[in-house]
Scaffold this motif. Structure first.
Motif, PDB file in Angstrom:
ATOM      1  N   PRO A  71       0.835  -1.199   0.000  1.00  0.00           N
ATOM      2  CA  PRO A  71       0.000   0.000   0.000  1.00  0.00           C
ATOM      3  C   PRO A  71       0.874   1.255   0.000  1.00  0.00           C
ATOM      4  N   ASP A  72       0.248   2.345  -0.285  1.00  0.00           N
ATOM      5  CA  ASP A  72       0.916   3.644  -0.255  1.00  0.00           C
ATOM      6  C   ASP A  72       2.089   3.713  -1.222  1.00  0.00           C
ATOM      7  N   THR A 113       8.242   0.015   6.037  1.00  0.00           N
ATOM      8  CA  THR A 113       8.298   1.122   5.091  1.00  0.00           C
ATOM      9  C   THR A 113       9.622   1.045   4.338  1.00  0.00           C
ATOM     10  N   GLU A 144       8.505   4.841  -3.031  1.00  0.00           N
ATOM     11  CA  GLU A 144       8.174   4.898  -1.607  1.00  0.00           C
ATOM     12  C   GLU A 144       6.995   3.956  -1.413  1.00  0.00           C
ATOM     13  N   MET A 145       7.061   3.110  -0.385  1.00  0.00           N
ATOM     14  CA  MET A 145       5.961   2.166  -0.188  1.00  0.00           C
ATOM     15  C   MET A 145       6.041   1.528   1.181  1.00  0.00           C
ATOM     16  N   ARG A 146       4.988   0.823   1.499  1.00  0.00           N
ATOM     17  CA  ARG A 146       4.960  -0.065   2.657  1.00  0.00           C
ATOM     18  C   ARG A 146       4.769  -1.474   2.130  1.00  0.00           C
ATOM     19  N   ARG A 152       4.229   4.935  -4.115  1.00  0.00           N
ATOM     20  CA  ARG A 152       4.440   6.120  -4.944  1.00  0.00           C
ATOM     21  C   ARG A 152       5.751   5.924  -5.695  1.00  0.00           C
TER      22      ARG A 152
END
Length: 142
Positions: free
Chosen positions: A73-74, A106, A89-91, A76
Protein backbone atom coordinates in the motif's frame (compact mmCIF):
# COMPACT_ATOMS: atom_id res chain seq x y z
CA UNK A 1 -1.22 13.92 -10.10
CA UNK A 2 -0.89 11.15 -12.72
CA UNK A 3 1.46 8.22 -12.12
CA UNK A 4 4.64 8.33 -14.18
CA UNK A 5 5.05 5.74 -16.91
CA UNK A 6 8.23 4.41 -18.44
CA UNK A 7 9.89 1.08 -19.04
CA UNK A 8 11.62 1.39 -15.63
CA UNK A 9 8.31 2.10 -13.87
CA UNK A 10 6.61 -0.81 -15.62
CA UNK A 11 9.45 -3.18 -14.73
CA UNK A 12 9.37 -2.08 -11.09
CA UNK A 13 5.59 -2.53 -10.86
CA UNK A 14 6.01 -6.00 -12.37
CA UNK A 15 8.70 -6.81 -9.79
CA UNK A 16 6.28 -5.96 -6.96
CA UNK A 17 3.55 -8.17 -8.48
CA UNK A 18 6.02 -11.06 -8.68
CA UNK A 19 6.99 -10.60 -5.02
CA UNK A 20 3.33 -10.63 -3.99
CA UNK A 21 2.85 -13.80 -6.07
CA UNK A 22 5.91 -15.27 -4.29
CA UNK A 23 7.44 -15.85 -7.73
CA UNK A 24 11.05 -15.32 -6.74
CA UNK A 25 12.32 -17.02 -9.92
CA UNK A 26 10.28 -14.60 -12.02
CA UNK A 27 11.53 -11.69 -9.92
CA UNK A 28 15.12 -12.84 -10.44
CA UNK A 29 14.51 -13.01 -14.20
CA UNK A 30 14.17 -9.21 -14.09
CA UNK A 31 17.80 -8.86 -12.97
CA UNK A 32 20.92 -8.23 -15.03
CA UNK A 33 23.64 -10.86 -14.52
CA UNK A 34 25.89 -8.19 -12.96
CA UNK A 35 23.10 -6.46 -11.01
CA UNK A 36 23.88 -5.03 -7.59
CA UNK A 37 21.54 -4.89 -4.59
CA UNK A 38 22.49 -2.64 -1.69
CA UNK A 39 21.10 -2.13 1.81
CA UNK A 40 22.65 1.15 3.04
CA UNK A 41 21.01 0.94 6.47
CA UNK A 42 21.63 -2.77 7.13
CA UNK A 43 22.64 -3.46 10.73
CA UNK A 44 25.88 -5.21 11.60
CA UNK A 45 25.88 -8.84 10.56
CA UNK A 46 23.50 -8.28 7.64
CA UNK A 47 24.63 -7.94 4.03
CA UNK A 48 25.10 -4.39 2.78
CA UNK A 49 25.89 -5.24 -0.84
CA UNK A 50 25.10 -8.19 -3.06
CA UNK A 51 27.06 -8.33 -6.30
CA UNK A 52 25.63 -10.28 -9.22
CA UNK A 53 22.36 -12.00 -9.92
CA UNK A 54 23.46 -15.21 -8.18
CA UNK A 55 24.19 -13.36 -4.91
CA UNK A 56 20.80 -11.63 -5.13
CA UNK A 57 19.18 -15.00 -5.83
CA UNK A 58 20.80 -16.65 -2.81
CA UNK A 59 19.56 -13.82 -0.61
CA UNK A 60 16.01 -13.69 -2.00
CA UNK A 61 15.09 -17.34 -2.62
CA UNK A 62 14.10 -18.02 1.02
CA UNK A 63 12.21 -14.70 1.34
CA UNK A 64 8.69 -16.28 1.06
CA UNK A 65 9.64 -18.72 3.82
CA UNK A 66 10.10 -15.76 6.16
CA UNK A 67 7.59 -13.14 5.00
CA UNK A 68 4.12 -13.65 3.55
CA UNK A 69 3.80 -10.36 1.67
CA UNK A 70 0.21 -9.43 0.93
CA UNK A 71 0.27 -5.85 -0.35
CA UNK A 72 2.35 -2.78 -1.09
CA UNK A 73 0.00 0.00 0.00
CA UNK A 74 0.92 3.64 -0.25
CA UNK A 75 3.07 3.00 -3.34
CA UNK A 76 4.44 6.12 -4.94
CA UNK A 77 6.87 5.86 -7.84
CA UNK A 78 8.89 8.90 -8.84
CA UNK A 79 10.77 9.23 -12.08
CA UNK A 80 14.12 10.96 -12.01
CA UNK A 81 16.03 12.99 -14.56
CA UNK A 82 17.49 9.63 -15.65
CA UNK A 83 14.65 7.76 -17.43
CA UNK A 84 16.20 4.44 -16.36
CA UNK A 85 16.09 5.27 -12.64
CA UNK A 86 13.01 5.40 -10.41
CA UNK A 87 12.53 6.08 -6.72
CA UNK A 88 9.73 4.18 -5.00
CA UNK A 89 8.17 4.90 -1.61
CA UNK A 90 5.96 2.17 -0.19
CA UNK A 91 4.96 -0.07 2.66
CA UNK A 92 5.18 -3.83 2.52
CA UNK A 93 2.51 -5.52 4.62
CA UNK A 94 1.77 -9.13 5.43
CA UNK A 95 2.82 -11.51 8.17
CA UNK A 96 5.94 -13.19 9.48
CA UNK A 97 5.63 -16.86 8.55
CA UNK A 98 7.40 -18.26 11.63
CA UNK A 99 5.38 -16.36 14.24
CA UNK A 100 2.26 -15.25 12.38
CA UNK A 101 2.94 -11.70 13.60
CA UNK A 102 1.99 -8.75 11.45
CA UNK A 103 4.67 -7.43 9.10
CA UNK A 104 4.56 -3.75 8.17
CA UNK A 105 7.75 -2.23 6.77
CA UNK A 106 8.30 1.12 5.09
CA UNK A 107 10.72 1.16 2.18
CA UNK A 108 12.34 3.59 -0.17
CA UNK A 109 13.99 1.97 -3.17
CA UNK A 110 16.20 3.53 -5.82
CA UNK A 111 16.17 1.26 -8.86
CA UNK A 112 18.10 1.58 -12.11
CA UNK A 113 17.24 -0.44 -15.20
CA UNK A 114 19.62 -1.03 -18.09
CA UNK A 115 18.72 -2.99 -21.21
CA UNK A 116 15.37 -3.98 -19.67
CA UNK A 117 16.89 -5.54 -16.53
CA UNK A 118 17.48 -4.30 -12.97
CA UNK A 119 21.12 -3.26 -12.75
CA UNK A 120 21.04 -1.50 -9.39
CA UNK A 121 18.60 -1.71 -6.48
CA UNK A 122 19.25 0.29 -3.30
CA UNK A 123 16.80 -0.77 -0.61
CA UNK A 124 16.40 1.71 2.26
CA UNK A 125 14.48 -0.13 4.99
CA UNK A 126 14.21 0.29 8.74
CA UNK A 127 16.94 -1.77 10.45
CA UNK A 128 15.30 -1.27 13.87
CA UNK A 129 12.62 -3.77 12.85
CA UNK A 130 15.13 -6.61 12.79
CA UNK A 131 16.17 -5.89 16.34
CA UNK A 132 12.82 -7.04 17.66
CA UNK A 133 12.47 -10.70 18.72
CA UNK A 134 11.19 -13.06 16.04
CA UNK A 135 11.95 -10.85 13.07
CA UNK A 136 14.82 -12.70 11.41
CA UNK A 137 13.01 -12.62 8.10
CA UNK A 138 15.30 -11.36 5.40
CA UNK A 139 16.78 -14.72 4.53
CA UNK A 140 20.24 -13.41 5.24
CA UNK A 141 23.13 -15.44 6.47
CA UNK A 142 23.14 -13.90 9.91
Amino acid sequence: MPEPTSAAVDLYRNSLRLLLDKDISGWLDLWAEDGIMEFPFAPDGWPRRLEGKEAVAAYMRPYPDHIDLRDFPDLRIHQTTDPETVVAEMRGVGRLVQTGSAFDMTYIAVVTVKDGRISSYRDYWNPLAVQEPGTDFAGSSR
